[in-house]
Design an enzyme around this catalytic site. Structure first.
Site, PDB file in Angstrom:
ATOM      1  N   ARG A  64       0.832  -1.217   0.000  1.00 20.50           N
ATOM      2  CA  ARG A  64       0.000   0.000   0.000  1.00 20.50           C
ATOM      3  C   ARG A  64       0.859   1.257   0.000  1.00 20.50           C
ATOM      4  O   ARG A  64       0.415   2.320  -0.410  1.00 20.50           O
ATOM      5  CB  ARG A  64      -0.996  -0.005   1.169  1.00 20.50           C
ATOM      6  N   TYR A 117     -15.004  15.979 -15.412  1.00 19.86           N
ATOM      7  CA  TYR A 117     -15.469  14.598 -15.436  1.00 19.86           C
ATOM      8  C   TYR A 117     -16.571  14.444 -14.375  1.00 19.86           C
ATOM      9  O   TYR A 117     -16.450  14.993 -13.273  1.00 19.86           O
ATOM     10  CB  TYR A 117     -14.273  13.692 -15.145  1.00 19.86           C
ATOM     11  N   ASP A 189      -5.915  17.663 -14.675  1.00 20.83           N
ATOM     12  CA  ASP A 189      -6.261  16.312 -15.125  1.00 20.83           C
ATOM     13  C   ASP A 189      -5.836  16.204 -16.590  1.00 20.83           C
ATOM     14  O   ASP A 189      -6.428  16.836 -17.464  1.00 20.83           O
ATOM     15  CB  ASP A 189      -7.768  16.087 -14.951  1.00 20.83           C
ATOM     16  N   LYS A 214      -7.707   5.006 -19.252  1.00 27.00           N
ATOM     17  CA  LYS A 214      -7.976   5.475 -20.609  1.00 27.00           C
ATOM     18  C   LYS A 214      -6.748   5.242 -21.501  1.00 27.00           C
ATOM     19  O   LYS A 214      -6.360   4.121 -21.679  1.00 27.00           O
ATOM     20  CB  LYS A 214      -8.416   6.934 -20.553  1.00 27.00           C
TER      21      LYS A 214
END
Ligand SMILES: *Cc1c(COP(=O)(O)O)cnc(C)c1O
Length: 415
Positions: A64, A117, A189, A214
């Site tokens: 993590r 988004y 972004d 993407k």
């Protein structure tokens, strides 16, 4: 190739995307980096474990926080974005939430454009405001509007360019300059562009976020994200936003798929751009298309700024058609090759209807205010033969608008 696998930044984009940070000789000659499928890492002694935990000694202890496979992907993404460091996340939203949670506290303000988004929009508008953070929407396509909006309360200026779904173009350099007058952190972004088409850090942004789902992954087979930027900020995002606040850690398997995906990023982006230019010109000349939102078109309002900061104009083409929602539905239902699906940046050409799908997180009033109309459909141009993509669109237009009506109207227009 250098001894430790670190390539010079002067080498080409694809060279670094394929080789950066991996030296086969260090891995039994393996051409591809091994995938470290391990949640935890053994210490040699109790003392060594304590030192790694205390940050006094380098080393891995739990995935993590860090993992060699994730680390290689982070090295490559940071290098390609021209940044010092990166941290990957299990989704684009995981990356965005980890970054933002690390930067703000109650009483702070985030300034953002209205077009975002859909899930980022609702994260800001609903989730964050619940915790005492103010969200102010400013038209960032007009940087001068930001000058009077910023104050010492402004901790973050956040935007997408081109924005999802309607391709609003924000001048990164101009906005970053104004945001920095109040020491706000500028977060961009860069999902639509990837570092191959646009590098916000060089233009003054502090952090770049990605949905690696993407173009970076590029094959529609995973969900992932990344935050990229200055080393001290990334350290904070890793140890606060990611480790404690979201826990949105990426799996080593998915990191490996992204490492594979970005080997062909340059090739894929060039093809997406080539085909999108042809499809955009086709759509612009179609009698049923009322507006094409493609920054590569000279007629597009954001063209000049896009040309300044993007290498090429990407593979996304939203467009509006005559006839509103009923016509849009008919068009989408008449396609055959083009797949009706959300997401973008895959090999397959995808199409969707933002107002009822990706941006249904906006209320009807918000959709109207931020110019996401019912007539808007969003096309992600894939890697198929471009003539097949256009033939499919042409068939669907003919089916959606009774072909004889079109002929009749064309004749009337000519007469
Ligand atoms: C898809 C997308 C996101 C969210 O990414 P996920 O990987 O789906 O969590 C964020 N920003 C943009 C621009 C996107 O297209």
């Amino acid at each position: 190739m250098s001894k430790n696998g670190v390539l010079d930044k002067s080498l080409g984009f694809s060279t670094r995307a394929i080789h950066q940070g991996h030296r086969a000789a260090d891995h039994h000659g393996a051409l591809n980096p091994p995938v470290y499928m391990s949640s935890t890492f053994a210490f040699e002694t109790a003392e060594q474990g304590g030192e790694i935990f205390a940050g006094e000694r380098e080393g891995y202890f739990y995935t993590r926080i860090s993992n060699p496979t994730l680390g290689l992907l982070e090295t490559r993404l940071a290098d390609l974005e021209g940044a010092e460091a990166a941290v990957c996340a299990s989704s684009g939203m995981g990356a965005i939430c980890s970054a933002i949670w690390s930067l703000v506290e109650p009483g702070d303000e985030i300034i953002t454009d209205g077009t975002l988004y859909g899930c980022t929009f609702s994260f800001f508008r609903e989730s964050l405001q619940k915790f005492g953070i103010t969200i102010t929407h400013v038209d960032l396509t007009r940087p001068e509007m930001l000058t009077s909006a910023v104050s010492e309360k402004t901790k973050v200026v956040y935007f997408e360019t081109p924005a999802n779904p309607n391709m609003r173009i924000v001048d990164i350099e101009a906005v970053a300059k104004i945001a920095h007058t109040v020491d706000a952190t500028v977060v961009v972004d860069n999902t639509y562009c990837t570092p191959y088409l646009q590098q916000p850090i060089a233009l003054g942004a502090d952090l770049v976020v990605h949905s690696a789902t993407k173009y970076l992954g590029g094959h529609g087979d995973l969900i992932a994200g990344a935050v990229i930027g200055h080393a001290d900020l990334i350290h904070q995002v890793r140890l606060v936003g990611l480790k404690d606040m979201t826990g949105a850690v990426l799996s080593a398997q998915d990191a490996n798929l992204i490492l594979r995906g970005i080997k062909t990023l340059e090739l894929r982006m060039e093809r997406h751009c080539d085909s999108a230019e042809i499809v955009a010109a086709y759509l612009e000349s179609h009698p049923r298309v009322t507006k094409v939102y493609y920054p590569g078109l000279e007629s597009y309002e954001g063209h000049a700024v896009a040309k300044k900061q993007m290498a090429r104009f990407g593979g996304m083409i939203p467009f509006e058609i005559e006839g509103g929602l009923p016509a849009a539905k008919k068009l989408l239902n008449s396609l055959d090759l083009i797949t009706l699906a959300v997401s973008l940046g895959d090999a397959e050409t995808l199409i969707q209807h933002p107002a009822s799908m990706t941006h249904s997180t906006y209320s009807a009033e918000e959709l109207a205010e931020y110019h996401i109309s019912e007539d808007l459909v969003r096309l992600s141009v894939g890697l198929e033969a471009v003539e097949d993509i256009i033939a499919d669109l042409e068939n669907a237009f003919n089916a959606a608008y009774d072909a004889t009506t079109v002929d009749f109207e064309n004749q009337r227009r000519r007469a």
